[in-house]
Write an enzyme that holds these catalytic residues in place. Structure first.
Site, PDB file in Angstrom:
ATOM      1  NE  ARG A  16      38.109  37.220  37.102  1.00  0.00           N
ATOM      2  CZ  ARG A  16      39.419  37.436  37.129  1.00  0.00           C
ATOM      3  NH1 ARG A  16      40.002  37.963  38.194  1.00  0.00           N
ATOM      4  NH2 ARG A  16      40.175  37.178  36.075  1.00  0.00           N
ATOM      5  CG  ASP A  17      41.040  40.773  36.175  1.00  0.00           C
ATOM      6  OD1 ASP A  17      41.330  41.422  37.183  1.00  0.00           O
ATOM      7  OD2 ASP A  17      41.887  40.141  35.512  1.00  0.00           O
ATOM      8  CG  HIS A 208      44.648  37.553  32.158  1.00  0.00           C
ATOM      9  ND1 HIS A 208      43.288  37.355  32.341  1.00  0.00           N
ATOM     10  CD2 HIS A 208      45.000  38.445  33.109  1.00  0.00           C
ATOM     11  CE1 HIS A 208      42.854  38.084  33.348  1.00  0.00           C
ATOM     12  NE2 HIS A 208      43.876  38.759  33.838  1.00  0.00           N
ATOM     13  CG  HIS A 210      46.393  42.960  34.515  1.00  0.00           C
ATOM     14  ND1 HIS A 210      45.422  43.516  35.304  1.00  0.00           N
ATOM     15  CD2 HIS A 210      46.119  41.637  34.464  1.00  0.00           C
ATOM     16  CE1 HIS A 210      44.595  42.560  35.724  1.00  0.00           C
ATOM     17  NE2 HIS A 210      44.993  41.405  35.236  1.00  0.00           N
ATOM     18  CB  CYS A 241      44.977  40.824  41.390  1.00  0.00           C
ATOM     19  SG  CYS A 241      44.895  39.643  42.746  1.00  0.00           S
ATOM     20  CG  ASN A 250      42.270  42.986  33.189  1.00  0.00           C
ATOM     21  OD1 ASN A 250      42.081  43.367  34.333  1.00  0.00           O
ATOM     22  ND2 ASN A 250      42.404  41.715  32.879  1.00  0.00           N
TER      23      ASN A 250
HETATM   24  P1  HMG Z   1      40.463  30.963  53.553  1.00  0.00           P
HETATM   25  O1  HMG Z   1      40.135  31.984  54.594  1.00  0.00           O
HETATM   26  O2  HMG Z   1      41.790  30.296  53.620  1.00  0.00           O
HETATM   27  O3  HMG Z   1      39.310  29.845  53.487  1.00  0.00           O
HETATM   28  O4  HMG Z   1      40.285  31.646  52.148  1.00  0.00           O
HETATM   29  P2  HMG Z   1      39.052  28.561  54.359  1.00  0.00           P
HETATM   30  O5  HMG Z   1      38.997  27.425  53.431  1.00  0.00           O
HETATM   31  O6  HMG Z   1      39.997  28.516  55.529  1.00  0.00           O
HETATM   32  O7  HMG Z   1      37.575  28.853  54.933  1.00  0.00           O
HETATM   33  C1  HMG Z   1      37.313  29.942  55.827  1.00  0.00           C
HETATM   34  C2  HMG Z   1      35.853  30.327  55.711  1.00  0.00           C
HETATM   35  O8  HMG Z   1      35.608  30.821  54.388  1.00  0.00           O
HETATM   36  C3  HMG Z   1      34.874  29.180  55.935  1.00  0.00           C
HETATM   37  O9  HMG Z   1      33.709  29.728  56.537  1.00  0.00           O
HETATM   38  C4  HMG Z   1      34.531  28.754  54.534  1.00  0.00           C
HETATM   39  O10 HMG Z   1      33.248  28.141  54.437  1.00  0.00           O
HETATM   40  C5  HMG Z   1      34.521  30.087  53.811  1.00  0.00           C
HETATM   41  P3  HMG Z   1      33.405  29.525  58.117  1.00  0.00           P
HETATM   42  O11 HMG Z   1      33.386  28.029  58.303  1.00  0.00           O
HETATM   43  O12 HMG Z   1      34.561  30.191  58.775  1.00  0.00           O
HETATM   44  O13 HMG Z   1      32.113  30.221  58.269  1.00  0.00           O
HETATM   45  N1  HMG Z   1      34.820  29.918  52.377  1.00  0.00           N
HETATM   46  C6  HMG Z   1      34.106  30.470  51.371  1.00  0.00           C
HETATM   47  N2  HMG Z   1      33.015  31.272  51.364  1.00  0.00           N
HETATM   48  C7  HMG Z   1      32.535  31.623  50.138  1.00  0.00           C
HETATM   49  N3  HMG Z   1      33.083  31.228  48.966  1.00  0.00           N
HETATM   50  C8  HMG Z   1      34.164  30.441  48.955  1.00  0.00           C
HETATM   51  C9  HMG Z   1      34.712  30.035  50.186  1.00  0.00           C
HETATM   52  N4  HMG Z   1      35.776  29.278  50.513  1.00  0.00           N
HETATM   53  C10 HMG Z   1      35.824  29.210  51.834  1.00  0.00           C
HETATM   54  N5  HMG Z   1      34.677  30.057  47.780  1.00  0.00           N
HETATM   55  C11 HMG Z   1      39.823  31.565  49.800  1.00  0.00           C
HETATM   56  C12 HMG Z   1      40.576  30.940  50.964  1.00  0.00           C
HETATM   57  C13 HMG Z   1      40.382  30.931  48.528  1.00  0.00           C
HETATM   58  C14 HMG Z   1      38.347  31.277  49.951  1.00  0.00           C
HETATM   59  C15 HMG Z   1      40.079  33.090  49.808  1.00  0.00           C
HETATM   60  O14 HMG Z   1      41.433  33.304  49.867  1.00  0.00           O
HETATM   61  C16 HMG Z   1      39.511  33.778  48.600  1.00  0.00           C
HETATM   62  O15 HMG Z   1      38.310  33.880  48.419  1.00  0.00           O
HETATM   63  N6  HMG Z   1      40.409  34.323  47.698  1.00  0.00           N
HETATM   64  C17 HMG Z   1      39.971  34.923  46.473  1.00  0.00           C
HETATM   65  C18 HMG Z   1      40.932  35.971  46.042  1.00  0.00           C
HETATM   66  C19 HMG Z   1      40.550  36.506  44.682  1.00  0.00           C
HETATM   67  O16 HMG Z   1      39.438  36.336  44.212  1.00  0.00           O
HETATM   68  N7  HMG Z   1      41.519  37.185  44.013  1.00  0.00           N
HETATM   69  C20 HMG Z   1      41.299  37.765  42.736  1.00  0.00           C
HETATM   70  C21 HMG Z   1      41.141  36.780  41.620  1.00  0.00           C
HETATM   71  S1  HMG Z   1      42.689  36.179  40.969  1.00  0.00           S
HETATM   72  C22 HMG Z   1      43.149  37.353  39.786  1.00  0.00           C
HETATM   73  O17 HMG Z   1      42.597  38.416  39.736  1.00  0.00           O
HETATM   74  C23 HMG Z   1      44.224  37.004  38.795  1.00  0.00           C
HETATM   75  C24 HMG Z   1      43.661  36.699  37.393  1.00  0.00           C
HETATM   76  O18 HMG Z   1      42.947  37.805  36.887  1.00  0.00           O
HETATM   77  C25 HMG Z   1      44.815  36.369  36.434  1.00  0.00           C
HETATM   78  C26 HMG Z   1      45.943  37.417  36.475  1.00  0.00           C
HETATM   79  O19 HMG Z   1      45.706  38.618  36.241  1.00  0.00           O
HETATM   80  O20 HMG Z   1      47.075  36.972  36.720  1.00  0.00           O
HETATM   81  C27 HMG Z   1      42.732  35.499  37.427  1.00  0.00           C
HETATM   82 MG    MG Z   2      43.808  39.529  35.925  1.00  0.00          MG
END
Ligand code: HMG
Ligand code: MG
Length: 300
Positions: A16-17, A208, A210, A241, A250
């Site tokens: 994932r990450d 966690h 990095h 990210c 990481n």
């Molecule tokens: P948004 O554009 O604000 O979503 O995104 P929305 O709720 O306004 O919906 C817009 C459209 O997206 C709609 O479709 C929804 O159905 C669809 P439409 O009606 O326009 O056809 N939608 C989705 N489709 C698939 N899967 C979903 C989903 N949700 C809504 N889950 C959202 C908001 C949260 C979805 C977006 O910002 C997003 O996907 N962000 C993910 C970012 C991400 O994954 N970042 C990396 C992970 S975090 C990380 O790495 C840190 C960590 O490792 C810890 C650390 O290191 O600190 C964990």
């Molecule tokens: Mg991370």
């Protein structure tokens, strides 16, 4: 003398990450093969993908296919990230064991990463946690930018504790505190954990790290000294990210396992199998992995 635990739990976040930050798309069958190899290496926990919007993280758009095709090994928790109810609904169509919600301790990163303010995020995650638990799943809660934000700089530990408490109140089973952009230094980790332990139980907390600036292993050592026994890491040191400027790899699992085993701390992980799985993803990505163990491996 340094007080060390007998055993540490390592949670593998590479699929994932690690892969979410790769520009080269990994074919679904290679992801499945890689995760199957990880399952044979002795882990108790593998985060296999994210049910996020494919426009935001195209690298993981095959989460459902991956979930339904990997060979589940008994004793391993297979987990995935979900940002909202839409993600949870899809995750629940698979037999995911655990879901991870995620948010940031800093406003700007939270907004960039999940398009919501911190206050707007709480009700979304509360519903996800409630529904996931109702469906019999355990839930993990990530807090990002714990030791620094790419947009806001220093984050007061009070902010981290506030977000953490909100997640625990929602019912998350474990918190993972993320140094998203790899800025934490050991003294900073020491001081933060000293403050956090006054308010939260360390049995609910994983770290966690990095390794952007090469301080992740030192930060693990300080965390161990505080009594933390669960760490996230990513095979090969892949990761970062895409919504945190400057975030890179990481902490590499093989470097972490090597350090722990050398110090007599057991992890249950088989080092030769780990190196084989790392070599596989190195070939697939067609780039040298950054971990120290793999640098040595390449020089043989
Ligand atoms: P948004 O554009 O604000 O979503 O995104 P929305 O709720 O306004 O919906 C817009 C459209 O997206 C709609 O479709 C929804 O159905 C669809 P439409 O009606 O326009 O056809 N939608 C989705 N489709 C698939 N899967 C979903 C989903 N949700 C809504 N889950 C959202 C908001 C949260 C979805 C977006 O910002 C997003 O996907 N962000 C993910 C970012 C991400 O994954 N970042 C990396 C992970 S975090 C990380 O790495 C840190 C960590 O490792 C810890 C650390 O290191 O600190 C964990
Ligand atoms: Mg991370």
């Amino acid at each position: 003398m340094l007080e060390l635990p007998e055993e540490v739990t390592i949670k593998e976040v590479g699929p994932r990450d690690g892969l979410q930050n790769e520009s080269r798309e990994v074919p679904t069958e290679d992801k499945i093969s890689w995760i199957n190899q990880l399952s044979e290496a002795g882990y108790s926990y593998i985060e296999f993908s994210s049910f996020v919007h494919p426009k935001w993280i195209p690298q993981l758009k095959d989460a459902k296919q991956v979930a339904s095709s990997i060979e589940r090994k008994p004793g391993i928790t297979y987990a995935a990230l979900v940002p909202n109810m839409k993600g949870l609904e899809t995750a629940l169509e698979t037999d995911v064991d655990e879901v991870s919600v995620f948010m940031s301790a800093s406003e700007s990163h939270n907004k960039k990463n999940i398009n919501k303010s911190i206050e707007e995020t709480y009700p979304v995650l509360r519903e996800v946690v409630q529904e996931a638990k109702g469906a019999g799943k355990t839930v993990r809660g990530y807090v990002s930018t714990v030791f620094g934000c790419p947009y806001e700089g220093h984050i007061p530990v009070r902010q981290v504790i506030d977000v953490s408490k909100q997640l625990l109140d929602m019912g998350v089973d474990e918190l993972s505190l993320g140094d998203t952009i790899g800025v934490a230094n050991p003294k900073q980790v020491d001081m933060a954990l000293y403050e956090i332990r006054k308010q939260l139980s360390f049995k609910d907390i994983a770290m966690h790290f990095h390794n952007t600036r090469g301080m992740a292993l030192a930060n693990v050592l300080v965390s161990l000294d505080h009594g933390i026994t669960t760490f996230d890491s990513s095979l090969g040191g892949l990761g970062g990210c895409p919504y945190a400027k400057g975030a890179s790899g990481n902490l590499a699992t093989e470097d972490l396992v090597h350090m722990l085993h050398q110090m007599g701390v057991s992890t249950g992980i088989d080092e030769p199998k780990l190196r084989q799985a790392a070599s596989f993803i190195q070939r697939t990505l067609n780039k040298p992995l950054a971990s120290h163990v793999m640098q040595i491996e390449r020089s043989r």
